[in-house]
Design an enzyme around this catalytic site. Structure first.
Site, PDB file in Angstrom:
ATOM      1  N   ASP A  31      27.953  28.145  19.004  1.00  0.00           N
ATOM      2  CA  ASP A  31      28.630  27.016  19.653  1.00  0.00           C
ATOM      3  C   ASP A  31      29.898  27.519  20.336  1.00  0.00           C
ATOM      4  O   ASP A  31      30.657  28.301  19.753  1.00  0.00           O
ATOM      5  CB  ASP A  31      28.955  25.940  18.610  1.00  0.00           C
ATOM      6  N   ILE A  32      30.111  27.081  21.578  1.00  0.00           N
ATOM      7  CA  ILE A  32      31.242  27.582  22.354  1.00  0.00           C
ATOM      8  C   ILE A  32      32.581  27.035  21.844  1.00  0.00           C
ATOM      9  O   ILE A  32      33.640  27.610  22.101  1.00  0.00           O
ATOM     10  CB  ILE A  32      31.023  27.224  23.855  1.00  0.00           C
ATOM     11  N   GLN A  95      26.733  12.206  19.886  1.00  0.00           N
ATOM     12  CA  GLN A  95      25.992  13.162  20.730  1.00  0.00           C
ATOM     13  C   GLN A  95      26.648  13.271  22.097  1.00  0.00           C
ATOM     14  O   GLN A  95      26.926  12.264  22.748  1.00  0.00           O
ATOM     15  CB  GLN A  95      24.524  12.716  20.885  1.00  0.00           C
ATOM     16  N   HIS A 101      19.832  19.027  19.374  1.00  0.00           N
ATOM     17  CA  HIS A 101      20.300  20.302  18.809  1.00  0.00           C
ATOM     18  C   HIS A 101      20.765  20.086  17.379  1.00  0.00           C
ATOM     19  O   HIS A 101      21.378  19.073  17.056  1.00  0.00           O
ATOM     20  CB  HIS A 101      21.436  20.894  19.653  1.00  0.00           C
ATOM     21  N   HIS A 103      23.205  21.390  14.551  1.00  0.00           N
ATOM     22  CA  HIS A 103      24.389  22.194  14.254  1.00  0.00           C
ATOM     23  C   HIS A 103      24.200  22.855  12.888  1.00  0.00           C
ATOM     24  O   HIS A 103      23.804  22.180  11.923  1.00  0.00           O
ATOM     25  CB  HIS A 103      25.641  21.322  14.151  1.00  0.00           C
TER      26      HIS A 103
HETATM   27  P1  5GP Z   1      27.064  17.157  20.102  1.00  0.00           P
HETATM   28  O1  5GP Z   1      28.369  16.430  20.055  1.00  0.00           O
HETATM   29  O2  5GP Z   1      26.230  16.755  21.301  1.00  0.00           O
HETATM   30  O3  5GP Z   1      26.312  17.093  18.802  1.00  0.00           O
HETATM   31  O4  5GP Z   1      27.447  18.686  20.248  1.00  0.00           O
HETATM   32  C1  5GP Z   1      27.461  19.383  21.427  1.00  0.00           C
HETATM   33  C2  5GP Z   1      27.929  20.775  21.078  1.00  0.00           C
HETATM   34  O5  5GP Z   1      27.640  21.627  22.158  1.00  0.00           O
HETATM   35  C3  5GP Z   1      29.439  20.866  20.830  1.00  0.00           C
HETATM   36  O6  5GP Z   1      29.669  21.409  19.547  1.00  0.00           O
HETATM   37  C4  5GP Z   1      29.927  21.786  21.933  1.00  0.00           C
HETATM   38  O7  5GP Z   1      30.953  22.644  21.527  1.00  0.00           O
HETATM   39  C5  5GP Z   1      28.678  22.544  22.314  1.00  0.00           C
HETATM   40  N1  5GP Z   1      28.636  22.983  23.688  1.00  0.00           N
HETATM   41  C6  5GP Z   1      28.910  22.235  24.799  1.00  0.00           C
HETATM   42  N2  5GP Z   1      28.765  22.967  25.917  1.00  0.00           N
HETATM   43  C7  5GP Z   1      28.393  24.209  25.517  1.00  0.00           C
HETATM   44  C8  5GP Z   1      28.098  25.422  26.214  1.00  0.00           C
HETATM   45  O8  5GP Z   1      28.155  25.508  27.430  1.00  0.00           O
HETATM   46  N3  5GP Z   1      27.749  26.501  25.458  1.00  0.00           N
HETATM   47  C9  5GP Z   1      27.684  26.440  24.101  1.00  0.00           C
HETATM   48  N4  5GP Z   1      27.340  27.561  23.462  1.00  0.00           N
HETATM   49  N5  5GP Z   1      27.964  25.326  23.408  1.00  0.00           N
HETATM   50  C10 5GP Z   1      28.301  24.223  24.094  1.00  0.00           C
END
Ligand code: 5GP
Length: 140
Positions: A31-32, A95, A101, A103
């Protein structure tokens, strides 16, 4: 709705990522913006915006890969002694990227990560009422 997500670009190799695991169906990468060091994301290569769109077989595979990664995190230099799985399905659930995805979040004492919110103490009849409603929705 626009089907584009950054994860589609990562899967296709059009955007950079720090890969940890890959097979025909699944990719896992760092995760970035990690919640803790070693925070990983496991994604299906075939995009699904939500759990409702995700092939259940593929969902099972996300979990199996997550399990392997959790074991690897414990023995790698990340050196965690606990792991949380987290999956946000829908805006209200947090989300942000609409490509399902999982985590995989390594945990160490005092790392500051945690779910917010307070547990409640409903009456058994209220639990039973909702259980019946959910059983009905399963439609088995
Ligand atoms: P969500 O909130 O949708 O469950 O999590 C999205 C996740 O994607 C976040 O933890 C965010 O840091 C990660 N993320 C967003 N953009 C990128 C990216 O370009 N590369 C990577 N490796 N992670 C990303």
């Amino acid at each position: 709705m626009n089907p584009y997500t950054i994860f589609a670009d990562i899967v296709a190799g059009r955007a950079p990522s720090s890969k940890v695991y890959e097979d025909d169906d699944v990719l896992a990468f760092m995760d970035i913006r990690p919640m803790t060091p070693g925070h990983l994301l496991v994604v299906p290569k075939v995009a699904a915006r939500s759990l409702a769109e995700l092939d259940p077989e593929l969902g099972g595979k996300l979990f199996r890969v997550g399990q392997r990664l959790a074991a690897a995190l414990r023995t790698s230099e990340v050196g965690c002694d606990g792991v949380n799985f987290f999956l946000a399905d829908g805006v209200t659930a947090g989300q942000e990227v609409f490509h399902v995805h999982l985590h995989v979040i390594p945990r160490t004492p005092g790392d500051g990560f945690g779910l917010r919110g307070r547990p409640t103490s409903p009456r058994r009849e209220d639990l039973d009422y909702l259980a019946a409603s959910i059983r009905g929705a399963l439609g088995d």
